[in-house]
Motif scaffolding. Structure first.
Motif, mmCIF file in Angstrom:
data_model
loop_
_atom_site.group_PDB
_atom_site.id
_atom_site.type_symbol
_atom_site.label_atom_id
_atom_site.label_comp_id
_atom_site.label_asym_id
_atom_site.label_seq_id
_atom_site.Cartn_x
_atom_site.Cartn_y
_atom_site.Cartn_z
ATOM 1 N N GLY A 201 0.813 -1.213 0.000
ATOM 2 C CA GLY A 201 0.000 0.000 0.000
ATOM 3 C C GLY A 201 0.846 1.263 0.000
ATOM 4 O O GLY A 201 1.995 1.271 0.449
ATOM 5 N N TRP A 202 0.266 2.357 -0.496
ATOM 6 C CA TRP A 202 1.006 3.614 -0.553
ATOM 7 C C TRP A 202 1.240 4.204 0.824
ATOM 8 O O TRP A 202 2.186 4.951 1.032
ATOM 9 C CB TRP A 202 0.285 4.612 -1.474
ATOM 10 C CG TRP A 202 0.505 4.259 -2.907
ATOM 11 C CD1 TRP A 202 -0.345 3.599 -3.731
ATOM 12 C CD2 TRP A 202 1.698 4.499 -3.669
ATOM 13 N NE1 TRP A 202 0.225 3.407 -4.973
ATOM 14 C CE2 TRP A 202 1.480 3.957 -4.956
ATOM 15 C CE3 TRP A 202 2.910 5.104 -3.392
ATOM 16 C CZ2 TRP A 202 2.439 4.007 -5.958
ATOM 17 C CZ3 TRP A 202 3.865 5.161 -4.397
ATOM 18 C CH2 TRP A 202 3.628 4.624 -5.663
ATOM 19 N N GLY A 203 0.395 3.817 1.778
ATOM 20 C CA GLY A 203 0.663 4.239 3.151
ATOM 21 C C GLY A 203 1.972 3.667 3.653
ATOM 22 O O GLY A 203 2.763 4.347 4.316
ATOM 23 N N ASP A 204 2.232 2.401 3.316
ATOM 24 C CA ASP A 204 3.502 1.762 3.691
ATOM 25 C C ASP A 204 4.673 2.413 2.971
ATOM 26 O O ASP A 204 5.750 2.602 3.557
ATOM 27 C CB ASP A 204 3.447 0.272 3.344
ATOM 28 C CG ASP A 204 2.355 -0.460 4.101
ATOM 29 O OD1 ASP A 204 2.293 -0.327 5.324
ATOM 30 O OD2 ASP A 204 1.558 -1.158 3.445
ATOM 31 N N VAL A 205 4.477 2.749 1.702
ATOM 32 C CA VAL A 205 5.537 3.404 0.925
ATOM 33 C C VAL A 205 5.925 4.729 1.576
ATOM 34 O O VAL A 205 7.112 5.028 1.761
ATOM 35 C CB VAL A 205 5.088 3.638 -0.529
ATOM 36 C CG1 VAL A 205 6.122 4.486 -1.283
ATOM 37 C CG2 VAL A 205 4.865 2.313 -1.244
ATOM 38 N N LYS A 206 4.917 5.520 1.931
ATOM 39 C CA LYS A 206 5.181 6.838 2.527
ATOM 40 C C LYS A 206 5.824 6.700 3.908
ATOM 41 O O LYS A 206 6.733 7.472 4.269
ATOM 42 C CB LYS A 206 3.873 7.627 2.598
ATOM 43 C CG LYS A 206 3.355 8.053 1.230
ATOM 44 C CD LYS A 206 2.105 8.894 1.317
ATOM 45 C CE LYS A 206 0.877 8.068 1.596
ATOM 46 N NZ LYS A 206 -0.373 8.863 1.503
ATOM 47 N N LEU A 207 5.371 5.707 4.693
ATOM 48 C CA LEU A 207 5.956 5.505 6.020
ATOM 49 C C LEU A 207 7.415 5.082 5.917
ATOM 50 O O LEU A 207 8.275 5.576 6.665
ATOM 51 C CB LEU A 207 5.152 4.459 6.792
ATOM 52 C CG LEU A 207 5.672 4.138 8.206
ATOM 53 C CD1 LEU A 207 5.626 5.377 9.088
ATOM 54 C CD2 LEU A 207 4.869 3.004 8.830
ATOM 55 N N LEU A 208 7.733 4.189 5.004
ATOM 56 C CA LEU A 208 9.113 3.739 4.830
ATOM 57 C C LEU A 208 10.009 4.864 4.318
ATOM 58 O O LEU A 208 11.195 4.931 4.654
ATOM 59 C CB LEU A 208 9.148 2.540 3.879
ATOM 60 C CG LEU A 208 8.587 1.241 4.491
ATOM 61 C CD1 LEU A 208 8.318 0.206 3.409
ATOM 62 C CD2 LEU A 208 9.548 0.687 5.535
ATOM 63 N N THR A 209 9.432 5.767 3.522
ATOM 64 C CA THR A 209 10.189 6.946 3.084
ATOM 65 C C THR A 209 10.554 7.804 4.293
ATOM 66 O O THR A 209 11.686 8.310 4.405
ATOM 67 C CB THR A 209 9.361 7.777 2.090
ATOM 68 O OG1 THR A 209 9.012 6.963 0.970
ATOM 69 C CG2 THR A 209 10.153 8.991 1.598
ATOM 70 N N THR A 210 9.618 7.956 5.206
ATOM 71 C CA THR A 210 9.867 8.721 6.434
ATOM 72 C C THR A 210 10.951 8.061 7.274
ATOM 73 O O THR A 210 11.847 8.733 7.812
ATOM 74 C CB THR A 210 8.575 8.845 7.257
ATOM 75 O OG1 THR A 210 7.611 9.560 6.498
ATOM 76 C CG2 THR A 210 8.833 9.577 8.565
ATOM 77 N N ILE A 211 10.880 6.738 7.395
ATOM 78 C CA ILE A 211 11.904 6.020 8.157
ATOM 79 C C ILE A 211 13.286 6.265 7.549
ATOM 80 O O ILE A 211 14.276 6.487 8.272
ATOM 81 C CB ILE A 211 11.579 4.507 8.210
ATOM 82 C CG1 ILE A 211 10.316 4.280 9.036
ATOM 83 C CG2 ILE A 211 12.750 3.717 8.788
ATOM 84 C CD1 ILE A 211 9.805 2.842 9.004
ATOM 85 N N GLY A 212 13.356 6.259 6.229
ATOM 86 C CA GLY A 212 14.618 6.546 5.558
ATOM 87 C C GLY A 212 15.141 7.936 5.871
ATOM 88 O O GLY A 212 16.356 8.142 6.020
ATOM 89 N N ALA A 213 14.223 8.913 5.997
ATOM 90 C CA ALA A 213 14.624 10.285 6.303
ATOM 91 C C ALA A 213 15.218 10.408 7.705
ATOM 92 O O ALA A 213 16.096 11.241 7.951
ATOM 93 C CB ALA A 213 13.426 11.221 6.165
ATOM 94 N N PHE A 214 14.753 9.586 8.623
ATOM 95 C CA PHE A 214 15.230 9.657 10.009
ATOM 96 C C PHE A 214 16.493 8.848 10.274
ATOM 97 O O PHE A 214 17.314 9.246 11.106
ATOM 98 C CB PHE A 214 14.135 9.201 10.966
ATOM 99 C CG PHE A 214 13.133 10.272 11.321
ATOM 100 C CD1 PHE A 214 13.329 11.083 12.430
ATOM 101 C CD2 PHE A 214 12.009 10.459 10.549
ATOM 102 C CE1 PHE A 214 12.411 12.075 12.756
ATOM 103 C CE2 PHE A 214 11.071 11.451 10.867
ATOM 104 C CZ PHE A 214 11.287 12.254 11.973
ATOM 105 N N ILE A 215 16.641 7.735 9.585
ATOM 106 C CA ILE A 215 17.793 6.866 9.895
ATOM 107 C C ILE A 215 18.779 6.729 8.737
ATOM 108 O O ILE A 215 19.838 6.115 8.903
ATOM 109 C CB ILE A 215 17.350 5.470 10.364
ATOM 110 C CG1 ILE A 215 16.643 4.714 9.236
ATOM 111 C CG2 ILE A 215 16.444 5.588 11.587
ATOM 112 C CD1 ILE A 215 16.291 3.284 9.606
ATOM 113 N N GLY A 216 18.435 7.271 7.568
ATOM 114 C CA GLY A 216 19.351 7.241 6.437
ATOM 115 C C GLY A 216 19.521 5.845 5.863
ATOM 116 O O GLY A 216 18.689 4.967 6.043
ATOM 117 N N LEU A 217 20.605 5.630 5.135
ATOM 118 C CA LEU A 217 20.913 4.333 4.529
ATOM 119 C C LEU A 217 21.990 3.613 5.341
ATOM 120 O O LEU A 217 22.871 4.239 5.904
ATOM 121 C CB LEU A 217 21.398 4.525 3.088
ATOM 122 C CG LEU A 217 20.343 4.927 2.074
ATOM 123 C CD1 LEU A 217 20.985 5.100 0.705
ATOM 124 C CD2 LEU A 217 19.225 3.890 2.001
#
Length: 217
Positions: A201-217
């Motif tokens: 779902g796109w909700g999961d996509v957006k949430l995972l994008t946020t997680i990436g913003a906080f913890i990076g790669l």
């Protein structure tokens, strides 16, 4: 008890109190955001009879036990999810404080900012999880709208000179959001194209994008 240990206990108590308050606010978000309602207006009120709740009856965790899980105004049942969310908020705050500020040597502006930022992040994940469990949605407020919070927060930590646990550069945070969002969006579209149904779902996509913003790669 050494003076330093006593001082740390006071700081940890402060962290717990902050977590209780933040957990209480998180519960408001969990209740209102799925229905597109403001978390500011109206103020705290009984969900059954809409009577405003007095401050003495709105103390995190404690009030629920004193009222025995019943609203003072009309006797309506108050869900155990309220004190539970507040207690989780306190626990998250204390645990993160232990990680970001483990001793008096780390008590400075940079480490406090890091604790505050990642407490906010943890509470966002808590809100997302509890709303998703009940409503099968993830609010934009804790997903895509939170991406700038992560990026700006990490940038501020860089300016403050933070170099402790979870320290990343703002470039890493931006890359994390971009790569995670792109990969997850690609997977979602791939599922839709190959299986003709939604696999992510796109909700999961957006949430995972946020997680990436906080913890990076």
């Amino acid at each position: 008890m050494p003076p330093s240990a006593a001082v740390m206990m006071l700081f940890e108590l402060f962290a717990i109190l902050v977590g209780l308050v933040c957990g209480s606010f998180a519960r408001v978000c969990i209740t209102r955001w799925p229905h597109d309602r403001s978390v500011v207006f109206p103020g705290s009120h009984c969900p059954k009879c809409t009577t405003p709740i007095k401050a003495i009856h709105n103390i995190p965790v404690i009030s629920w036990f004193l009222l025995r899980g019943k609203a003072k105004c009309c006797g309506a049942t108050i869900s155990v999810e309220y004190p539970l969310t507040e207690a989780i908020g306190a626990s998250l705050s204390w645990l993160l404080f232990q990680r970001f500020i483990p001793s008096l040597a780390e008590i400075d502006v940079a480490h406090f900012l890091a604790w505050a930022l990642y407490l906010c992040f943890a509470l966002m994940l808590l809100i997302a999880a509890m709303v998703d469990l009940r409503h099968r949605i993830i609010p934009d407020q804790v997903s895509i709208y939170a991406v700038p919070v992560g990026l700006i927060g990490v940038f501020v930590l860089n300016l403050a000179g933070y170099d402790g646990w979870l320290a990343i550069s703002w470039q890493n945070a931006a890359l994390g959001a971009a790569v995670t969002g792109t990969v997850m969006a690609g997977l979602s579209l791939g599922f839709l194209f190959l299986l003709n149904r939604e696999g992510l779902g796109w909700g999961d996509v957006k949430l995972l994008t946020t997680i990436g913003a906080f913890i990076g790669l």
